[in-house]
Motif scaffolding. Sequence first.
Motif, short mmCIF file in Angstrom:
data_model
loop_
_atom_site.label_atom_id
_atom_site.label_comp_id
_atom_site.label_asym_id
_atom_site.label_seq_id
_atom_site.Cartn_x
_atom_site.Cartn_y
_atom_site.Cartn_z
N GLU A 127 -2.58 22.77 -75.61
CA GLU A 127 -2.96 21.64 -74.70
C GLU A 127 -3.11 20.20 -75.54
OE1 GLU A 127 -2.44 22.10 -71.49
OE2 GLU A 127 -1.92 24.10 -72.06
N ARG A 180 -3.56 15.97 -74.24
CA ARG A 180 -4.58 16.30 -73.26
C ARG A 180 -6.01 15.58 -74.10
NH1 ARG A 180 -4.57 18.77 -68.51
NH2 ARG A 180 -2.60 20.01 -68.17
N SER A 209 -10.63 18.07 -71.43
CA SER A 209 -9.42 18.63 -70.59
C SER A 209 -8.66 19.81 -71.25
CB SER A 209 -8.62 17.51 -70.05
OG SER A 209 -7.63 18.13 -69.33
N ALA A 210 -8.64 19.50 -72.64
CA ALA A 210 -7.96 20.58 -73.20
C ALA A 210 -8.55 22.17 -73.24
CB ALA A 210 -7.46 20.16 -74.61
#
Length: 583
Positions: free
Chosen positions: A437, A442, A446-447
């Motif tokens: 991710e 990202r 968020s990742a």
Amino acid sequence: MARFSFRGFVYVLIVMLSLLSAAPNILPQSIKQQLPTWYTTSTLSLGLDLQGGSHLLLAADTNALFEKQLNSFSSDLLSELRSQNVRYTKTSHSLTHKDSRSGSVVFTLRSADDARKVKDTAYQISAQPNGSSALDVEIKQSTVTLTLNELYTEQLVKDTLSRSVEVVRKRLNETGLTEPSVTLQGKDAILVQMPGMSDPTQVKKLLGTTAQMTFHWAANSQSEQVMNKQDAAGNTYRLEQKVALEGEHITDAAGVLSSENGQPVVTFRLDSAGAKQFATMTRDNIGRVLAIVLDDKVVTAPVINSVIPGGRGEITGNFTLPEAGNTALMLRTGALPVPLTIIEERTVGPDLGSDAIQTGVESGVAGALLVLAFMVAIYGRWGAIASFALCINMALVFGALTLFGATLTLPGIAGLILTMGMAVDANILINERIREESKKGRPAASAIEVGFDKAFATIVDSNFTTLIAVSLLFMFGSGPIKGFAITIALGLVSSVFTAVALTKMLMLRVVKSKHKNTQDRAQQRVPLRFSSPLLRLSDKLSGINFLAKRKIALAVSVVLTCFQSACLLSLAYIMASTLPVAP
């Protein structure tokens, strides 16, 4: 934010409770003396392979049990038939054989019209609480064959072994042994483990004695069924087969020196029901001989000269003081409901146990250090967080084992090491998903969220399938195999918690604390960076299509498997051909 803080509080509380549970195993003696006893005594017990001691496997003689029950039911049935004027001729009584569930009693009715009466009476005498009959009655023409019902014998063996376990445990506890382990093994065996005992001779003698004690009146002209029993000197006594008083009424016994002649005797006390029965039977039979039979041997046979009230008595015989003490111990703890024979005996020396502990600890520490070093080398600080979670995982496992009062064995240590290896899989999977991710651009938080979400289902599935295999080990295994299965199961559950919950909380805490120190919005959206020589090497190898060579790999795997099977068969043939053949 409040929900996250509450979740973090729960996680910390779980970890702290586990650490407190595991702490008594490593606390020094000086600190233990200042803490409550109930806390410091809650520690892991070491198995025989680590501590040293003796291992006995006892087999129950179920044949004798079946014969006793069949004799009891058949005697009651025949007595009841006589009272109902049912005429018969007893033809045979076959004993229990090793290849059958029970023996049989056969008799012939003089009138075939009495067949229904025999079946009804047999049911009334042997009816069980569930409505079934303990006796199977087969009538062909006028010949009646009585056998024990198969379901009844299965339940009988189960109940008898459960009672035998309790009696064995009581006898061992009376001897002062430290934490003896008594468990069921299979369908008709009992496993006894005695840590720290190097010579189990006395215990073998104690467990090999049934201690079935009964009182029988000497036979007279009015006695219906009689039997002959001998004492230690070889004297034969003609006794009534009917039991006048069962030894199960004995509540206390002691081996002491007689106040009259100074010889060792066994004194006993009966419960209230036994005391009333003993007083009544002695009052009604003054002048008769009452024999005390212990394990088919007449111990003493005094003449009853007066009523014996109070439920107290004295057993005299050619006892030594230790023999009187052992006899009293067995009477106190109760008779074994079935004879036990020793079919396996092993002794592990303390030196071998200490070597096993040292080897297990060294291999465990070496494996843990290699795993932690590998994680830090590949994923840097994120690997350090995963390594910290792994350490917490092991603490959770130790805490759970201590809380459940488990016994740590060598297979258990192997299970702990294997647990750490399997827990690493989940952490590697999570870090790789987060890395994927991050490559997509990202932001860090968020990742981490998306990486954990994607890895969660895979982690749960893999651990669940492993739990299925472990549950089979627990169901069909025994002894150390069950300990290994329990260790793996606890490790799997705790690894899911530490990998999915604890590691995620720590990673997000690190990212958010870093963002608090900067007000730059662009800086907060910078993806996580994973950089190490091993990761760069794996990125280069990612372009290689390994599946294109799957047929070659499969062929090589089949060849190696066949070669291994041929080697094992050859080794088995060589061992079988070199073993001596028993005459």
